[in-house]
Design a protein around this motif. Structure first.
Motif, mmCIF file in Angstrom:
data_model
loop_
_atom_site.group_PDB
_atom_site.id
_atom_site.type_symbol
_atom_site.label_atom_id
_atom_site.label_comp_id
_atom_site.label_asym_id
_atom_site.label_seq_id
_atom_site.Cartn_x
_atom_site.Cartn_y
_atom_site.Cartn_z
ATOM 1 N N TRP A 334 12.573 0.572 5.157
ATOM 2 C CA TRP A 334 11.493 -0.273 5.149
ATOM 3 C C TRP A 334 10.962 -0.907 3.861
ATOM 4 O O TRP A 334 11.335 -0.279 2.869
ATOM 5 N N ASP A 335 10.397 -1.990 3.929
ATOM 6 C CA ASP A 335 9.737 -2.427 2.811
ATOM 7 C C ASP A 335 8.202 -3.022 3.237
ATOM 8 O O ASP A 335 8.331 -3.662 3.988
ATOM 9 N N PHE A 336 7.226 -2.278 2.721
ATOM 10 C CA PHE A 336 5.926 -2.531 3.259
ATOM 11 C C PHE A 336 5.079 -3.606 2.466
ATOM 12 O O PHE A 336 5.321 -3.449 1.345
ATOM 13 N N ALA A 337 4.394 -4.558 2.878
ATOM 14 C CA ALA A 337 3.563 -5.352 2.349
ATOM 15 C C ALA A 337 2.588 -4.679 1.463
ATOM 16 O O ALA A 337 1.956 -3.890 2.169
ATOM 17 N N ALA A 338 2.350 -5.396 0.215
ATOM 18 C CA ALA A 338 1.356 -4.619 -0.505
ATOM 19 C C ALA A 338 -0.186 -5.108 -0.277
ATOM 20 O O ALA A 338 -1.106 -4.460 -0.574
ATOM 21 N N THR A 339 -0.119 -6.535 0.538
ATOM 22 C CA THR A 339 -1.382 -6.986 0.865
ATOM 23 C C THR A 339 -1.381 -7.110 2.229
ATOM 24 O O THR A 339 -0.595 -7.361 2.979
ATOM 25 N N TRP A 349 5.691 -9.888 3.583
ATOM 26 C CA TRP A 349 5.768 -9.334 5.068
ATOM 27 C C TRP A 349 6.289 -7.934 4.917
ATOM 28 O O TRP A 349 6.705 -7.518 4.022
ATOM 29 N N THR A 350 5.836 -7.029 6.081
ATOM 30 C CA THR A 350 6.454 -5.876 6.301
ATOM 31 C C THR A 350 7.966 -6.194 6.995
ATOM 32 O O THR A 350 8.001 -6.608 7.797
ATOM 33 N N VAL A 351 8.783 -5.308 6.441
ATOM 34 C CA VAL A 351 10.378 -5.587 6.884
ATOM 35 C C VAL A 351 10.990 -4.059 7.245
ATOM 36 O O VAL A 351 10.970 -3.260 6.300
ATOM 37 N N GLY A 352 11.458 -3.960 8.301
ATOM 38 C CA GLY A 352 12.347 -2.802 8.526
ATOM 39 C C GLY A 352 13.798 -3.298 9.127
ATOM 40 O O GLY A 352 13.812 -4.019 9.963
#
Length: 494
Positions: A334-339, A349-352
């Protein structure tokens, strides 16, 4: 007696001529019921010395403009190569609506990056409307008190006003026609491009007479990965996108939908099949490639703009397959959006990204991508884990600082019972992506066929110069996690 005979003969000839003209007019009117037929009939008035070549692509463009006229499409974006009759098509469309369609009340606001170009096309529209042939079939007078090349009105309350893209404030219309908002000379300038995009967002989207029934039509060639076309689609306000690369790419085959139903599908089937061979045969395409270079050709002709620099990943490195072999091990990174999403902003974007590893090959199996609120992130994180199952490792990042550590701990607690690993990213993004780049270049990365393929490739192959890199981060983290857990190490995949 002879005088009477001659008079009767003249009367019969006149009647025959009247009937011939009437029949001819009926034939023309019948042909002009379609936009394509109207263009074919009236082409010689605007282009008397040029042969009209009418391929399936132009018919598709006419079909979509007709759908706008019929109220089926309100926002239409057509991205097409140069030489596809973009400007003239919009000229004919307005004349067709005013004449054969019986809508002289339609008010048109036309714009382009170039004031000379938009004025040129407005003059062509006026010339077409005032032609003897048009006036014979659809009498439509232009008002004497408003008949300039920049704006002219007809007696049916319609008008056509031409404005440069930089001066749209104040004008409104039932049709807002945007023809190439960017110049090829300035589209790469962040300042110039940013100004054009700002004008589009702030000065175009509210130029409609009626927000429910008036329409915006954009027709352009792609010049940058963050041009008006990209922003129009990102706004997600309902643009139907007709996209025509000069050479067919099966992975990006265009399909448009109206009211949830398939409306059009690119009829080409073979990779590299040409869009308009009647006008652009293979020899001409090869000449264009040499003259333009790969960067300009990719954007203007393939409608796939890419940065001039970058190139850690190439599209040809990614083979698309239908399934993953049995026995694969898996990880979702996962990479979570900071804003958080905000009106008028384009945050990360939040990406999984789920990846599988089998027999030395890494398979990108699924990508979840959205701009979720923090609460929605947690809900989707847990729902995705449930769908994936207990056998898939979950990798999440821990941002620096106490807040990042606390957030990661919250997510681990949320995923109680699953195999979760928390990793604090270190070093530059490009460095962390090197192992993934090396494996892709070696032919060891596959994509499982899915609707997300195109968006993934667009971002990854533009890295590190694209606007977003969230999918790249998740891609690199998933591969690194699987590499460390297999016979590979980061040293021998880098």
């Amino acid at each position: 007696m002879m005088r009477l005979i001659r008079a009767e003969r003249a009367r019969r000839q006149a009647e025959a001529e009247r009937q011939r003209v009437t029949l001819d007019a009926e034939r023309i009117r019948a042909r002009c019921q379609t936009l394509a037929g109207f263009i074919e009939e009236f082409w010689p008035i605007l282009e008397p010395k040029k042969e009209l070549k009418f391929g399936w692509a132009l018919l598709a463009m006419c079909k979509h403009l007709t759908a706008v006229s019929d109220g089926l499409i309100q926002f239409l974006l057509m991205t097409v190569p140069p030489g596809m009759m973009k400007s003239l098509l919009l000229v004919f469309w307005t004349a067709w609506e005013w004449g054969p369609l019986g809508r002289p009340d339609i008010q048109v606001l036309a714009t382009s990056y170039s004031q000379p170009n938009v004025l040129r096309d407005n003059v062509k529209l006026r010339r077409l409307i005032e032609s003897e042939k048009f006036q014979t079939l659809w009498p439509l007078a232009l008002r004497d008190d408003q008949n300039a090349k920049g704006k002219f009105e007809n007696t049916g309350s319609g008008f056509s006003e031409a404005r440069p893209f930089s001066s749209m404030t104040g004008g409104r219309g039932d049709r807002v026609k945007v023809d190439d908002p960017h110049s090829t000379e300035t589209a790469e300038s962040e300042t110039e491009r940013g100004t054009t995009v700002r004008i589009f967002r702030e000065g175009i989207t509210d130029r409609l007479n009626d927000s429910a029934t008036s329409a915006i039509v954009i027709i352009m060639q792609r010049l940058h990965e963050q041009d008006v076309a990209a922003v129009a689609l990102e706004l997600d306000i309902g643009f139907v996108h007709l996209n025509f690369p000069m050479e067919f790419d099966p992975e990006r085959a265009c399909r448009t939908y109206v009211n949830g139903e398939l409306f059009f599908e690119d009829p080409r089937t073979e990779e590299g099949e040409l869009l308009f061979p009647e006008r652009f045969p293979a020899t001409e395409i090869e000449r264009l490639k040499r003259a333009k270079g790969s960067y300009a050709y990719s954007g203007q002709y393939q409608q796939r703009p890419t940065p001039r620099t970058g190139g850690m990943f190439q599209r040809g490195d990614f083979e698309i397959v239908d399934a993953v072999p049995a026995g694969a091990v898996r990880c979702r990174a996962w990479d979570f959006a900071a804003t958080q999403p905000k009106p008028g902003k384009q945050p990360d974007w939040t990406v999984g990204l789920k990846m599988a590893y089998a027999a030395g090959i890494f398979y990108v199996e699924d990508v979840r991508r959205d701009r979720w609120s923090p609460g929605d992130v947690e809900k989707n994180l847990k729902a995705t884990a449930s769908q994936d199952g207990l056998g898939i490792r979950i990798r999440i990042p821990e941002d620096p600082g106490a807040a990042g550590k606390s957030d990661a701990a919250t997510k681990v607690k949320l995923l109680a019972g699953y195999d979760v690993i928390v990793v604090r990213p270190t070093g530059e993004k490009a460095v962390r992506a090197k192992p993934a780049s090396a494996q892709a270049e070696a032919g060891n990365v596959r994509l499982v066929r899915g609707t997300w393929n195109g968006t993934f490739l667009d971002e990854v192959c533009s890295f590190p110069n694209a606007q977003h890199d969230d999918q790249v981060d998740a891609f690199a983290d998933a591969l690194n996690e699987l590499a460390l857990g297999s016979t590979y190490t980061l040293d021998n995949v880098a």
